[in-house]
Design a protein around this motif. Structure first.
Motif, short mmCIF file in Angstrom:
data_model
loop_
_atom_site.label_atom_id
_atom_site.label_comp_id
_atom_site.label_asym_id
_atom_site.label_seq_id
_atom_site.Cartn_x
_atom_site.Cartn_y
_atom_site.Cartn_z
N ARG A 245 0.83 -1.22 0.00
CA ARG A 245 0.00 0.00 0.00
C ARG A 245 0.86 1.27 0.00
N ILE A 246 1.78 1.28 -0.91
CA ILE A 246 2.65 2.46 -1.02
C ILE A 246 1.90 3.53 -1.82
N SER A 247 1.83 4.71 -1.27
CA SER A 247 1.09 5.76 -1.97
C SER A 247 1.87 6.20 -3.21
N THR A 248 1.13 6.68 -4.20
CA THR A 248 1.74 7.13 -5.44
C THR A 248 2.81 8.18 -5.19
N PHE A 249 2.55 9.04 -4.20
CA PHE A 249 3.43 10.19 -4.00
C PHE A 249 4.75 9.80 -3.33
N ARG A 250 4.79 8.61 -2.73
CA ARG A 250 6.06 8.07 -2.24
C ARG A 250 6.71 7.19 -3.30
N LEU A 251 5.85 6.50 -4.05
CA LEU A 251 6.38 5.57 -5.05
C LEU A 251 7.11 6.30 -6.18
N MET A 252 6.56 7.43 -6.62
CA MET A 252 7.15 8.13 -7.78
C MET A 252 8.59 8.58 -7.50
N PRO A 253 8.89 9.22 -6.35
CA PRO A 253 10.28 9.56 -6.09
C PRO A 253 11.18 8.34 -6.02
N PHE A 254 10.66 7.24 -5.43
CA PHE A 254 11.46 6.02 -5.32
C PHE A 254 11.80 5.48 -6.71
N LEU A 255 10.80 5.46 -7.60
CA LEU A 255 11.04 4.95 -8.96
C LEU A 255 12.03 5.84 -9.72
N GLY A 256 11.88 7.15 -9.53
CA GLY A 256 12.80 8.07 -10.20
C GLY A 256 14.22 7.86 -9.71
N ALA A 257 14.40 7.75 -8.39
CA ALA A 257 15.74 7.56 -7.82
C ALA A 257 16.33 6.23 -8.26
N LEU A 258 15.49 5.20 -8.31
CA LEU A 258 15.99 3.88 -8.71
C LEU A 258 16.47 3.90 -10.16
N ALA A 259 15.67 4.52 -11.03
CA ALA A 259 16.05 4.55 -12.46
C ALA A 259 17.35 5.34 -12.66
N VAL A 260 17.46 6.49 -12.04
CA VAL A 260 18.67 7.30 -12.24
C VAL A 260 19.86 6.64 -11.53
N GLY A 261 19.60 5.95 -10.42
CA GLY A 261 20.67 5.23 -9.72
C GLY A 261 21.22 4.10 -10.57
N VAL A 262 20.31 3.33 -11.18
CA VAL A 262 20.75 2.23 -12.07
C VAL A 262 21.55 2.80 -13.23
N TYR A 263 21.07 3.93 -13.75
CA TYR A 263 21.78 4.54 -14.89
C TYR A 263 23.21 4.89 -14.50
N TYR A 264 23.40 5.58 -13.37
CA TYR A 264 24.75 6.00 -13.01
C TYR A 264 25.62 4.83 -12.55
N TRP A 265 24.98 3.78 -12.05
CA TRP A 265 25.75 2.59 -11.67
C TRP A 265 26.58 2.09 -12.85
N TYR A 266 25.95 2.11 -14.04
CA TYR A 266 26.65 1.64 -15.23
C TYR A 266 27.34 2.77 -15.99
N ALA A 267 26.66 3.92 -16.11
CA ALA A 267 27.16 4.97 -17.02
C ALA A 267 28.38 5.70 -16.47
N ALA A 268 28.45 5.89 -15.15
CA ALA A 268 29.58 6.67 -14.60
C ALA A 268 30.92 5.96 -14.86
N PRO A 269 31.07 4.68 -14.48
CA PRO A 269 32.36 4.02 -14.79
C PRO A 269 32.61 3.91 -16.29
N ALA A 270 31.52 3.69 -17.07
CA ALA A 270 31.71 3.53 -18.52
C ALA A 270 32.26 4.81 -19.13
N SER A 271 31.78 5.96 -18.66
CA SER A 271 32.25 7.24 -19.20
C SER A 271 33.74 7.43 -18.92
N MET A 272 34.13 7.15 -17.67
CA MET A 272 35.55 7.34 -17.32
C MET A 272 36.43 6.34 -18.09
N ASP A 273 35.97 5.09 -18.14
CA ASP A 273 36.73 4.06 -18.85
C ASP A 273 36.92 4.41 -20.31
N ASN A 274 35.88 4.98 -20.91
CA ASN A 274 35.93 5.29 -22.34
C ASN A 274 37.07 6.24 -22.68
#
Ligand code: SF4
Length: 328
Positions: A245-274
């Motif tokens: 029963r997670i309210s939409t207004f808590r779920l949306m920030p969590f989903l946003g943070a998770l998506a951007v977190g996953v992105y930087y998990w991979y993209a940050a090292p890849a950028s430096m390595d490149n």
């Protein structure tokens, strides 16, 4: 300053297109490993930072203000679905074409730029592209729902109410609230294009990084893998939100943070390595700490939004734009 920055970025975009034709490898490296990775962090700060200088927005708002219709409520939903579909088509296509072919990427950027310009003559201000079919808009909304700094919208003064409700430039949190149906449970957001996008997006980002750049003949593997992760994410978060029963207004920030977190998990090292630079892991954890900070702030703000409210039109115009006339 804003006007100068807007024209500068527009010129830089022309240079980018020329670079993609003339020096594709170097330009692709700068675009995919420097410019694009910066954007999600700026969206967390305030999506208006990018929206204020985005070259496509500059082209979209070149047409005279008085021309064109306003973006009606019915079209807001349909155009949002079109923008999300474009995002889900174009991002996997990076693995097939755009990560390696400067020529085709330049053609697509130029075609989208022409589209943004032309749509400005049909729908007022940003209603024809930036607030409707732009494939980056859903990401701007998700990451920009709880900005850390205030940015005054530099483009639409006075606001002409080109978008009848939920304009991101007027109020990011109301924009997301409107896009997810303004209710507080799964039953509301699952019926909206933005709600489906938000729940699918963390899986979509994760799926993107599970596939390598491959020939175009392997399109089914690329789209199949990424969309399977996106669907799994959608189903998993819908189930989780319903059970807990997670309210939409808590779920949306969590989903946003998770998506951007996953992105930087991979993209940050890849950028430096490149570029053969050390410190990819340090950059990754620094960015993840920033995302965690953003999430804490966003959840604190979400507490005050728990109670369902009536839909809010793009109304707080006059106080924010004292130079402009009140909305009609
Ligand atoms: S601020 Fe007003 S004119 Fe500008 S995009 Fe939003 S609704 Fe349209």
């Amino acid at each position: 300053m804003w006007t100068g920055a807007q024209w500068l970025v527009l010129l830089a975009t022309v240079a980018l297109i020329v670079g993609l034709f003339m020096q594709p490898d170097r330009t692709l490296d700068i675009l995919w490993f420097v410019l694009i990775p910066v954007l999600p962090a700026t969206f967390l700060m305030n999506a208006g930072l990018w929206r204020g200088i985005c070259p496509l927005a500059t082209l979209n708002t070149l047409a005279p203000n008085e021309r064109g219709a306003t973006l009606s409520r019915a079209w807001i939903t349909w155009s949002a679905a079109i923008g999300i579909a474009l995002l889900f088509i174009l991002v996997p296509a990076r693995h097939l074409l755009f990560n390696t072919s400067g020529f085709w990427l330049a053609i697509v950027i130029a075609a989208v730029a022409v589209l943004a310009f032309v749509m400005g003559f049909f729908v007022r201000e940003k209603g024809g592209f930036c607030n409707s079919i732009c494939p980056v808009l859903p990401v701007e909304k998700l990451y920009g729902q709880s900005p850390l700094v205030a940015v005054r919208n530099p483009r639409c003064v006075p606001c002409t109410l080109c978008t009848s409700r939920g304009c991101l430039d007027l109020d990011p949190s109301i924009s997301v609230r409107t896009a997810v149906g303004n209710g507080s449970g799964v039953r509301e957001w699952i019926r909206t294009p933005f709600g489906v996008f938000a729940a699918a997006f963390p899986g979509f980002v994760f799926g993107y990084f599970q596939v390598a750049d491959v020939p175009i003949t392997e399109w089914m593997t690329v789209y199949g893998t990424i969309l399977a992760w996106a669907l799994g994410s959608l189903a998993g978060f819908a189930l989780l939100a319903a059970i807990l029963r997670i309210s939409t207004f808590r779920l949306m920030p969590f989903l946003g943070a998770l998506a951007v977190g996953v992105y930087y998990w991979y993209a940050a090292p890849a950028s430096m390595d490149n570029f053969g630079l050390p410190g990819g892991e340090i950059l990754k954890w620094a960015l993840l700490a920033f995302v965690a900070f953003w999430l804490v702030r966003a959840l604190q703000r979400a507490r005050g939004q728990e109670a369902p409210q009536r839909p809010v039109a793009a109304h707080p115009v006059a106080p924010r734009f004292p130079l402009g006339s009140p909305p009609r």
